[in-house]
Design an enzyme around this catalytic site. Structure first.
Site, PDB file in Angstrom:
ATOM      1  N   LEU A 182       6.352 -12.616 -26.485  1.00  0.00           N
ATOM      2  CA  LEU A 182       5.340 -13.524 -25.944  1.00  0.00           C
ATOM      3  C   LEU A 182       4.974 -14.595 -26.969  1.00  0.00           C
ATOM      4  O   LEU A 182       4.864 -15.783 -26.635  1.00  0.00           O
ATOM      5  CB  LEU A 182       4.096 -12.736 -25.533  1.00  0.00           C
ATOM      6  CG  LEU A 182       2.954 -13.544 -24.918  1.00  0.00           C
ATOM      7  CD1 LEU A 182       3.390 -14.216 -23.628  1.00  0.00           C
ATOM      8  CD2 LEU A 182       1.739 -12.650 -24.664  1.00  0.00           C
TER       9      LEU A 182
ATOM     10  N   ASN B 283       9.698  -1.401 -27.045  1.00  0.00           N
ATOM     11  CA  ASN B 283       9.359  -2.817 -26.945  1.00  0.00           C
ATOM     12  C   ASN B 283      10.557  -3.735 -27.139  1.00  0.00           C
ATOM     13  O   ASN B 283      10.943  -4.456 -26.239  1.00  0.00           O
ATOM     14  CB  ASN B 283       8.270  -3.183 -27.965  1.00  0.00           C
ATOM     15  CG  ASN B 283       6.878  -3.101 -27.389  1.00  0.00           C
ATOM     16  OD1 ASN B 283       6.696  -2.738 -26.232  1.00  0.00           O
ATOM     17  ND2 ASN B 283       5.891  -3.437 -28.192  1.00  0.00           N
TER      18      ASN B 283
ATOM     19  N   ASP C 173      -1.226  -0.471 -30.450  1.00  0.00           N
ATOM     20  CA  ASP C 173       0.109  -0.401 -29.860  1.00  0.00           C
ATOM     21  C   ASP C 173       1.141   0.161 -30.836  1.00  0.00           C
ATOM     22  O   ASP C 173       2.095   0.811 -30.428  1.00  0.00           O
ATOM     23  CB  ASP C 173       0.538  -1.787 -29.392  1.00  0.00           C
ATOM     24  CG  ASP C 173      -0.148  -2.198 -28.089  1.00  0.00           C
ATOM     25  OD1 ASP C 173      -0.870  -1.355 -27.523  1.00  0.00           O
ATOM     26  OD2 ASP C 173       0.039  -3.341 -27.654  1.00  0.00           O
ATOM     27  N   GLY C 174       0.950  -0.091 -32.138  1.00  0.00           N
ATOM     28  CA  GLY C 174       1.865   0.473 -33.120  1.00  0.00           C
ATOM     29  C   GLY C 174       1.834   1.993 -33.117  1.00  0.00           C
ATOM     30  O   GLY C 174       2.874   2.662 -33.204  1.00  0.00           O
TER      31      GLY C 174
ATOM     32  N   THR D  93       4.933  -8.654 -23.737  1.00  0.00           N
ATOM     33  CA  THR D  93       3.616  -9.077 -24.211  1.00  0.00           C
ATOM     34  C   THR D  93       3.454  -8.851 -25.708  1.00  0.00           C
ATOM     35  O   THR D  93       2.345  -8.917 -26.229  1.00  0.00           O
ATOM     36  CB  THR D  93       2.500  -8.319 -23.461  1.00  0.00           C
ATOM     37  OG1 THR D  93       2.760  -6.911 -23.508  1.00  0.00           O
ATOM     38  CG2 THR D  93       2.420  -8.767 -22.004  1.00  0.00           C
TER      39      THR D  93
ATOM     40  N   ARG E 193      16.413 -19.300 -43.863  1.00  0.00           N
ATOM     41  CA  ARG E 193      17.547 -20.047 -43.323  1.00  0.00           C
ATOM     42  C   ARG E 193      17.886 -19.471 -41.947  1.00  0.00           C
ATOM     43  O   ARG E 193      17.754 -18.266 -41.705  1.00  0.00           O
ATOM     44  CB  ARG E 193      18.755 -19.945 -44.249  1.00  0.00           C
ATOM     45  CG  ARG E 193      18.550 -20.601 -45.602  1.00  0.00           C
ATOM     46  CD  ARG E 193      19.763 -20.444 -46.488  1.00  0.00           C
ATOM     47  NE  ARG E 193      20.951 -21.073 -45.891  1.00  0.00           N
ATOM     48  CZ  ARG E 193      22.153 -21.057 -46.474  1.00  0.00           C
ATOM     49  NH1 ARG E 193      22.313 -20.441 -47.641  1.00  0.00           N
ATOM     50  NH2 ARG E 193      23.176 -21.629 -45.890  1.00  0.00           N
TER      51      ARG E 193
END
Length: 304
Positions: free
Chosen positions: A190, A145, A71-72, A186, A156
């Site tokens: 997700l 995305n 997907d990258g 997704t 923090r």
């Protein structure tokens, strides 16, 4: 389809081998093939005749771009497509692969269907992200995305306020906030507890990351709205990450505006795949009780 581009995952040797196989296969069918030159070692001798092109220029004039990777790699390819209408077809050579949905073993069968017009064309919503900084030109970019505002080096929490169309929605103290498209539902969203949203919907997801108050829950809002995020000036370092691949530090007083992008990404699916089949496959959902899965037609088009 006659002009085919190929973008492959640079760090995956199998993807380079698959590129050489696919170029030979397409050459035998009379296609004009262009391959992204990035990631091709100068000493590599296995690549058949093709046009080596910089990846950012490769989608121009192509009928289809095949993405070999995870997907990258697909997201990087979508960034190269930009505002062009060139469709993408993803072949999974990574790990999970919701965007690169076609298994490598089915690559030639799937592409054969697509070349003969038997694929299904889908348009995916993207987001336009704008950072407004005092006395500076706004920075604008597009994501497929998600855009994530999160803490920097120190573990923090950060404080931020969210408005939609100039209406205050909520304030939160959390590790960060994910603003996602349905395609990104997704991905990071997700894992942070957000819902799965069908990519055909026009919607924007807001998913707090590890919120301090358990009442801060993910929310899905109409895609026509403008989401504005203001981060409280508390002296902490904060980052804006785009699609998990690029980003930059936010400064005190910055305002992040996120809306639906005017550019939609075209994605081609082979006829034997659908969104629910992808979810079933990737998330290991069970088949219906007592039902045997129908075998796919795995005719080997590559033997000619």
């Amino acid at each position: 389809m006659h002009r085919i581009g190929i973008i492959h995952k640079h760090s995956e040797p199998r993807a380079l081998e698959a590129t050489a196989l696919l170029v030979r296969w397409l050459n035998r069918r009379g296609c004009e093939v262009s391959v992204a030159e990035e990631g091709i070692p100068p000493e590599y001798q296995q690549l058949p005749p093709c046009c080596l092109t910089p990846q950012d220029l490769l989608p121009e004039g192509q009928d289809l771009v095949v993405v070999l990777g995870g997907d990258g790699t697909f997201i990087a390819a979508s960034r190269s497509v930009g505002d062009r209408d060139t469709p993408l077809l993803g072949i999974n050579m990574g790990r999970l692969g919701f965007l690169t949905e076609v298994p490598y073993e089915e690559m030639l069968v799937a592409i054969e269907h697509v070349l003969h017009g038997r694929g299904h064309l889908e348009e995916r919503m993207q987001l336009e992200v704008m950072v407004r900084r005092e006395n500076d030109t706004p920075l604008t970019c597009h994501v497929l995305n998600d855009a994530v505002i999160h803490k920097g080096r120190l573990a923090r929490m950060i404080d931020f306020e969210v408005s939609i169309d100039n209406q205050f929605v909520f304030s939160s103290r959390a590790d960060g906030l994910i603003v996602s498209t349905p395609s990104g539902s997704t991905a990071y969203a997700l894992s942070a507890g957000g819902p799965i949203v069908h990519p055909a919907l026009e919607a924007i997801l807001l998913v707090p990351i590890c919120p301090h108050a358990l009442s801060n829950r993910p929310i899905v809002v109409p895609g026509q709205g403008t989401v504005t995020i203001g981060v409280v000036e508390d002296g902490l370092d904060r980052l804006l990450t785009l699609d998990g691949q690029s980003g930059f530090p936010l400064e005190p007083g910055d305002m992040v505006e996120i809306r639906r992008s005017p550019h939609r990404l075209k994605v081609i699916h082979p006829p034997q795949r659908n969104y629910y089949a992808v979810l079933r496959d990737k998330l290991r959902w069970g088949e219906r009780v007592g039902r045997q899965p129908e075998p796919l037609n795995r005719t080997d088009y590559g033997r000619s």
